[in-house]
Design a protein around this motif. Structure first.
Motif, PDB file in Angstrom:
ATOM      1  N   GLU A   1       0.934  -1.361  -0.047  1.00  0.00           N
ATOM      2  CA  GLU A   1       0.335   0.333  -0.112  1.00  0.00           C
ATOM      3  C   GLU A   1       0.962   1.486   0.004  1.00  0.00           C
ATOM      4  N   GLU A   2       1.834   0.995   1.390  1.00  0.00           N
ATOM      5  CA  GLU A   2       2.983   2.256   0.787  1.00  0.00           C
ATOM      6  C   GLU A   2       3.405   2.558  -0.456  1.00  0.00           C
ATOM      7  N   LYS A   3       3.509   1.807  -0.906  1.00  0.00           N
ATOM      8  CA  LYS A   3       4.678   2.111  -2.511  1.00  0.00           C
ATOM      9  C   LYS A   3       4.005   2.193  -3.502  1.00  0.00           C
ATOM     10  N   GLY A   4       2.490   2.054  -3.351  1.00  0.00           N
ATOM     11  CA  GLY A   4       1.515   1.989  -4.550  1.00  0.00           C
ATOM     12  C   GLY A   4       1.384   1.118  -6.014  1.00  0.00           C
ATOM     13  N   GLY A   5       2.146  -0.356  -4.864  1.00  0.00           N
ATOM     14  CA  GLY A   5       2.735  -0.711  -6.382  1.00  0.00           C
ATOM     15  C   GLY A   5       2.413  -2.606  -6.263  1.00  0.00           C
ATOM     16  N   PHE A   6       2.450  -3.181  -6.157  1.00  0.00           N
ATOM     17  CA  PHE A   6       2.880  -4.590  -6.198  1.00  0.00           C
ATOM     18  C   PHE A   6       4.060  -5.149  -5.995  1.00  0.00           C
ATOM     19  N   GLN A   7       5.104  -5.545  -4.592  1.00  0.00           N
ATOM     20  CA  GLN A   7       6.244  -6.183  -5.314  1.00  0.00           C
ATOM     21  C   GLN A   7       6.721  -7.796  -5.821  1.00  0.00           C
ATOM     22  N   LEU A   8       7.040  -7.662  -6.956  1.00  0.00           N
ATOM     23  CA  LEU A   8       7.252  -9.584  -7.660  1.00  0.00           C
ATOM     24  C   LEU A   8       7.823 -10.155  -6.606  1.00  0.00           C
ATOM     25  N   ILE A   9       7.148 -10.845  -6.544  1.00  0.00           N
ATOM     26  CA  ILE A   9       7.902 -12.342  -5.054  1.00  0.00           C
ATOM     27  C   ILE A   9       8.667 -13.321  -6.516  1.00  0.00           C
ATOM     28  N   SER A  10       7.789 -14.050  -7.053  1.00  0.00           N
ATOM     29  CA  SER A  10       8.141 -15.121  -8.374  1.00  0.00           C
ATOM     30  C   SER A  10       7.842 -15.095  -9.729  1.00  0.00           C
ATOM     31  N   VAL A  11       7.794 -15.308 -10.178  1.00  0.00           N
ATOM     32  CA  VAL A  11       7.412 -15.919 -12.158  1.00  0.00           C
ATOM     33  C   VAL A  11       7.429 -17.209 -12.314  1.00  0.00           C
ATOM     34  N   GLY A  12       6.503 -18.040 -12.318  1.00  0.00           N
ATOM     35  CA  GLY A  12       6.269 -19.146 -12.784  1.00  0.00           C
ATOM     36  C   GLY A  12       6.124 -18.775 -14.866  1.00  0.00           C
ATOM     37  N   THR A  13       5.471 -20.692 -15.145  1.00  0.00           N
ATOM     38  CA  THR A  13       5.408 -20.624 -16.826  1.00  0.00           C
ATOM     39  C   THR A  13       4.690 -19.664 -17.151  1.00  0.00           C
ATOM     40  N   ASN A  14       4.731 -18.970 -18.298  1.00  0.00           N
ATOM     41  CA  ASN A  14       3.400 -18.751 -19.333  1.00  0.00           C
ATOM     42  C   ASN A  14       1.911 -19.344 -18.851  1.00  0.00           C
ATOM     43  N   PRO A  15       0.820 -18.901 -18.670  1.00  0.00           N
ATOM     44  CA  PRO A  15       0.039 -19.446 -18.921  1.00  0.00           C
ATOM     45  C   PRO A  15      -1.132 -19.539 -19.998  1.00  0.00           C
ATOM     46  N   GLN A  16      -1.451 -19.933 -20.429  1.00  0.00           N
ATOM     47  CA  GLN A  16      -1.613 -20.474 -22.059  1.00  0.00           C
ATOM     48  C   GLN A  16      -2.641 -19.977 -22.287  1.00  0.00           C
ATOM     49  N   ASP A  17      -3.169 -19.039 -23.379  1.00  0.00           N
ATOM     50  CA  ASP A  17      -3.714 -17.727 -23.618  1.00  0.00           C
ATOM     51  C   ASP A  17      -4.749 -18.470 -24.233  1.00  0.00           C
ATOM     52  N   ILE A  18      -5.953 -18.012 -23.539  1.00  0.00           N
ATOM     53  CA  ILE A  18      -7.237 -18.324 -24.921  1.00  0.00           C
ATOM     54  C   ILE A  18      -8.171 -17.692 -25.348  1.00  0.00           C
ATOM     55  N   LEU A  19      -8.252 -17.648 -26.917  1.00  0.00           N
ATOM     56  CA  LEU A  19      -8.701 -16.102 -27.225  1.00  0.00           C
ATOM     57  C   LEU A  19     -10.380 -16.719 -27.408  1.00  0.00           C
ATOM     58  N   LEU A  20     -10.774 -15.536 -27.509  1.00  0.00           N
ATOM     59  CA  LEU A  20     -12.211 -15.199 -27.470  1.00  0.00           C
ATOM     60  C   LEU A  20     -13.298 -16.259 -28.067  1.00  0.00           C
ATOM     61  N   GLU A  21     -12.757 -16.458 -29.629  1.00  0.00           N
ATOM     62  CA  GLU A  21     -14.185 -16.781 -30.149  1.00  0.00           C
ATOM     63  C   GLU A  21     -13.652 -18.390 -29.979  1.00  0.00           C
ATOM     64  N   ASN A  22     -12.584 -19.254 -29.225  1.00  0.00           N
ATOM     65  CA  ASN A  22     -12.285 -20.510 -28.338  1.00  0.00           C
ATOM     66  C   ASN A  22     -12.440 -21.038 -27.495  1.00  0.00           C
ATOM     67  N   ALA A  23     -12.628 -19.775 -26.465  1.00  0.00           N
ATOM     68  CA  ALA A  23     -13.056 -20.050 -25.354  1.00  0.00           C
ATOM     69  C   ALA A  23     -14.342 -20.620 -24.899  1.00  0.00           C
ATOM     70  N   SER A  24     -16.134 -20.455 -25.805  1.00  0.00           N
ATOM     71  CA  SER A  24     -17.255 -21.250 -25.215  1.00  0.00           C
ATOM     72  C   SER A  24     -17.214 -22.641 -25.532  1.00  0.00           C
ATOM     73  N   VAL A  25     -16.240 -24.066 -25.767  1.00  0.00           N
ATOM     74  CA  VAL A  25     -16.116 -24.464 -25.739  1.00  0.00           C
ATOM     75  C   VAL A  25     -15.187 -25.362 -24.799  1.00  0.00           C
ATOM     76  N   GLN A  26     -14.281 -24.444 -23.875  1.00  0.00           N
ATOM     77  CA  GLN A  26     -13.660 -24.729 -23.297  1.00  0.00           C
ATOM     78  C   GLN A  26     -14.668 -25.317 -21.599  1.00  0.00           C
ATOM     79  N   LEU A  27     -15.754 -24.731 -21.847  1.00  0.00           N
ATOM     80  CA  LEU A  27     -16.456 -24.094 -20.964  1.00  0.00           C
ATOM     81  C   LEU A  27     -17.664 -25.348 -20.589  1.00  0.00           C
ATOM     82  N   PRO A  28     -17.864 -25.381 -19.555  1.00  0.00           N
ATOM     83  CA  PRO A  28     -18.942 -26.566 -18.655  1.00  0.00           C
ATOM     84  C   PRO A  28     -20.493 -25.811 -19.504  1.00  0.00           C
TER      85      PRO A  28
END
Length: 983
Positions: A176-203
């Protein structure tokens, strides 16, 4: 990549880029080099920065500047990166690791402060001597520098936007006092899902009722019969998903299901849906346009050799846009083609059960709908099931559809289940879930969009309303922008032109807007189509090109600097003005001119669009266009007489649309603005028109004090100027006021004069609008009904009956229903009156006609009372009384009829109270006709309660008023009541 050496010569380019900025600084560099020779100090700092640089370049960033003991880096430029925030975070943590290996000359460890921020910047790229020099400006740069300065030694501070974009790939803690977020760690890049393909992934949940409904309908096919089902539901309720799941369920069976879909442009493309449906029935891929006619012919003959003689006619119907043929021959060919296509359906159904499912049926063209209506008789004898998915009920299919399935929003429990399945492992709090459920209101698409937003950006904890932020996530736009940046420059420019044009464009249009030849343009189109960003739509010879997803256009457009945007929109405006034709041209011109900064041209174009929409009675569209014209007109920097006159005309034309929707307060505001402009520029002619409309608006709101006097003055002034149309319009207002005041005979002749003017002035510059004619006719018939002059308006009544047909606009049908309903009430045909009024009541439920509800419901209620159906009349009349103050053709009889209803139901106390209220209102408003009815009803109620003396006094006064107003039917009724006759 490093900054270019000073003095290098190169080409410079600027663009807006969505980027992540990184500032890194060696902590305490002054202390670390204290006591060193200047050259040794410089060598240490240079060597340190060089050791850190690989972390930036390996992650795809650019070192834009080296500033002694620090570095300024950009991710997402000069080429866009779909995951620039993640890359920058990864590089920042790598910088800290590399810094741990560095040692200062005095043996002290080297530490860094790093700050990251994501957002839009203006990026300048200079290329030359094989090097790239890059600079960026904008608030995002300042934010990154601020975060770097605030970071503790050995830490990375990132902005809120960076945290959201990096999503699940990072772990960050808010400071809060810094006005931002401290970056703790970085993992692997998550898979991107395009809008037009998202519906087939949903229940797929919460639609058991609907699937059971379909299962029962399919069961009928095995018995040799079919059905016609309409599936109705608003946008986003899951009609398309339901259709897909239903088709998947049928895959293991021997039932053939054929899917087709209408598109938003189909209504202006005859046989568009039919064309798609036939190709699907014949299992033809529509992509091979050059051989389409040949393939259709072959498949038809393969299906049934008897169709060989119809092949040419079928191809003519589906693929030709020729209109230069003899009408008789056209009809013959059309019948031949449609007969053949019905035979196709019969043949296919004979081979086995057949289901035809059509999505987005609300956009279907009239020609295709006519074919389907003609073919639906087959369901009685063939195993054919036709399912129409639409957002709303189609009036012309209402009598044909056998079953209707209304798709409802998901209930709250199911909505929560769907949302939580998509938010699994995200840690979103219960309070946020509840807020999303409240805002989504059970709409599956809305739930999905909120879930994606939360999944990508995390739960907000700063009080923001998440529902306001789920438009297009930056991560999705970044994905497209990266793909766009890797296209050749000509292809990128083509996408920017298409985004600015905002409509599907033809080859000729694109050539004109880019100054390219057809061959050059075809090459560029091949590139963007192969990239998966643009697709062809339509059929030969009218092929159009459009984005596969609106986000593509947004990503392409957002890189343009404002001056380039304005120049591009100026060019598009000039193209539209010079030679582009078709519906919507003027609204397109208005938008392009507005975005180009050509405010006067924008106002003129939107005004013309609004005027044309009003002429075809599309009042909602007209209001939208004219409001845009107002916005543009107020931004014109230099006022001229021409723009001031346009400003007045915009407001006068806007009044017509607002009147049709009964928005009287808005009318008064705009007309007062117009009057102020008239006074300022001394435009006497327009001032007369404004004054007339102000009087009309006052009449609609019941403000009649000095209206007649003002109208007389205006009629005289307009006659002197030869303004015959304005004279007629004023006479119509005069008729309204006279009728309200009970001077029905004078009002009758004024309304008749207006109708005669409509006929005599037709085709002249003084031609009256159809709205004025319809309103004058309504008042004429009403006055005739009150006067008992039935024979004199029989032709107008017949005209109204014709206007009750379904092909007339709802507004005109409502006016006709009110006029004829009142007429039949006075004439004694109560059942006919009820039937007529009932037929138009549903039309008043539409938003733009809702203000007329009470004008229909009130006489309908009276008719129902006379038919001994007071229970049905009560809710109608109660709602009509509640709406009475909104105007819209009201005569103020709602309270009178409600009083009669209570009396008919036996509640004489409520009946008496309501009647006294009606009497008081009529006296206050000076409405003599309504006062006569109110006193008559009060007298009848008082008679029921045994208050005969008071009843006779009321009836006597009512009789005097009715005779004075020459209300013959009412006079006769009151006389009967006073003599002891039944009411």
């Amino acid at each position: 990549m490093h900054a270019e050496e000073p003095g290098a010569v190169g080409s410079s380019k600027e663009a807006r880029k969505h980027v992540t900025i990184v500032f890194a600084d060696i902590v305490g560099s002054t202390r670390l080099v204290a006591g060193l020779d200047p050259e040794d100090a410089r060598h240490f700092l240079t060597r340190s920065i060089e050791a850190l640089t690989p972390a930036i370049e390996a992650a795809g960033g650019v070192v834009a500047k080296i500033m002694g003991d620090g570095m300024f880096c950009v991710f997402g430029a000069p080429l866009a990166l779909e995951d620039h925030a993640y890359r920058a975070c990864y590089a920042a943590m790598d910088l800290l690791s590399l810094a741990d290996r560095l040692v200062a000359p005095n043996g002290s460890p080297v530490q860094l402060r790093v700050g990251l921020s994501s957002g839009t910047a203006v990026v300048n790229v200079t290329e030359g001597n094989g090097r790239v020099n890059l600079d960026a400006m904008g608030e995002v740069v300042n934010n990154a520098a601020h975060l770097e300065a605030a970071a503790a030694p050995g830490t990375v501070l990132i902005s809120d936007a960076t945290r959201h974009l990096a999503g699940y790939a990072i772990d960050a803690r808010k400071l809060e006092e810094k006005g931002g977020f401290q970056l703790i760690s970085v993992g692997t890049n998550p898979q991107d899902i395009l809008l037009e393909n998202a519906s087939v992934q949903l229940p797929f949940i919460g639609r058991e009722r609907e699937m059971n409904f379909f299962t029962a309908a399919v069961g009928q096919l095995s018995e040799g019969g079919g059905d016609i089902i309409s599936v109705l539901g608003g946008a986003g309720l899951g009609k398309t998903r339901l259709l897909l799941e239903f088709s998947r369920q049928l895959q293991p069976t021997n039932i053939r299901i054929v899917l087709a879909s209408s598109r938003s442009l189909d209504q202006s493309d005859p046989n568009a849906l039919l064309r798609r449906l036939v190709l699907a029935l014949l299992m033809i891929d529509p992509k091979d346009q050059s051989k389409l006619a040949q393939i259709i012919a072959e498949r038809l003959v393969q299906l049934d050799e008897g169709l060989a003689g119809h092949v040419d006619d079928v191809n003519w119907l589906l693929l030709s846009d020729s209109e230069e043929m003899d009408p008789q021959k056209v009809e013959q060919r059309r019948i031949s083609a449609l007969t053949a296509l019905k035979r196709v359906l019969t043949t296919l159904a004979a081979q086995g059960p057949l289901i035809i499912a059509i999505d987005n049926f609300q956009w279907s063209d009239a020609s295709s709908r006519n074919f389907l209506k003609a073919a639906v008789g087959m369901v009685d004898t063939e195993p054919l099931l036709l399912i129409l998915f639409a957002r709303e009920d189609m009036a012309d299919f209402r009598p044909i559809v056998r079953q209707v399935l209304q798709l409802r929003p998901l209930d709250r429990a199911t909505s929560a289940q769907l949302l939580l399945k998509q938010l699994a492992d995200t840690g979103v709090s219960k309070s946020v879930v509840e807020r999303v459920l409240d805002r989504a209101e059970g709409n599956p698409r809305f739930l999905t969009e909120f879930a994606r937003h939360l999944a990508e950006r995390g739960e907000p904890d700063d009080g923001r309303d998440t529902a306001d932020e789920i438009i297009v996530p930056d991560s999705i736009a970044d994905l497209f922008e990266e793909r766009i940046d890797r296209l050749p420059e000509g292809a990128r420019h083509l996408l920017q032109v298409g985004a600015a044009f905002e409509q599907p464009a033809s080859l000729e249009t694109l050539c004109a807007l880019t100054d390219k030849s057809e061959d050059e343009m075809k090459s560029l189109l091949a590139v963007v189509i192969d990239s998966g960003m643009v697709r062809e739509t339509g059929f030969l010879p009218r092929i159009l090109y459009t984005f596969v997803n609106p986000v593509v256009g947004e990503a392409a457009y957002r890189s343009l600097l404002h001056p380039k945007r304005r120049r591009l929109h100026q060019k598009i405006y000039a193209f539209l003005e010079a030679g582009y034709y078709g519906r919507g041209r003027h609204s397109m011109m208005g938008r392009q001119a507005l975005r180009a900064g050509l405010f006067e041209q924008a106002a003129q174009a939107y005004f013309e669009a609004g005027r044309r929409a009003g002429a075809r009675l599309a009042y909602a569209e007209s209001i939208d266009m004219l409001c845009e014209a107002l916005q543009a007109e107020t931004r014109v920097p230099t006022r001229t007489a021409e723009i001031d006159r346009l400003a007045i005309d915009i407001r006068l034309t806007l009044r017509e649309g607002l009147f049709a929707k009964s928005r009287f307060q808005d009318i008064e505001t705009r007309l007062n603005e117009a009057q102020a402009i008239c006074d300022r520029i001394g435009d006497a002619k327009r001032s007369l028109l404004v004054r007339r409309h102000l009087i009309g608006n006052a009449v609609a709101q019941g403000q009649l004090a000095d209206a007649l006097t003002r109208i007389d003055i205006l009629i005289t002034d307009n006659r002197c100027l030869g303004e015959h149309r304005e004279v007629a319009e004023l006479q119509f207002l005069q008729a309204q006021i006279l009728a309200v005041l009970g001077r029905f005979e004078e009002a009758f002749f004024s309304a008749r004069t207006v109708m005669e003017a409509f006929q005599t002035q037709a085709g002249s510059p003084h031609e009256l609008s159809p709205v004025t004619y319809a309103l004058a006719r309504m008042w004429l018939i009403w006055c005739a009904a009150e006067l008992g002059r039935f024979e004199e308006v029989k032709f107008e009544v017949l005209d109204c009956q014709n206007d009750l047909a379904h092909d007339r606009p709802p507004f005109f049908r409502i006016l006709s229903g009110i006029a004829t309903g009142l007429f039949w009430l006075r004439f004694g045909h109560t059942e006919l009156a009820a039937e007529t009024l009932q037929s138009v009541l549903s039309l008043t439920k539409e938003d733009e006609n809702h203000a007329w509800f009470h004008s229909v419901a009130s006489p309908l209620g009276l008719a129902l009372i006379r038919m001994n159906r007071a229970e049905e009349a009560l809710p109608l009349l109660q709602q009509a009384v509640a709406m009475e103050s909104s105007g819209g053709g009201s005569r103020g009889t709602q309270a009178v009829h409600l009083a009669a209803c209570w009396a008919a139901l036996g509640d004489t106390r409520k009946g008496e109270d309501q009647a006294r209220v009606a009497v008081a209102r009529a006296r206050q408003n000076g409405n003599q006709g309504v006062l006569a009815y109110a006193l008559h009803t009060l007298g009848a109620v008082l008679n029921q309660t045994g208050q005969h003396k008071a009843a006779q006094a009321c009836l006597s006064e009512a009789l005097d008023i009715a005779e004075n107003c020459k209300m013959r039917p009412l006079t006769e009724q009151i006389s009967k009541d006073m003599a002891g006759g039944s009411s």
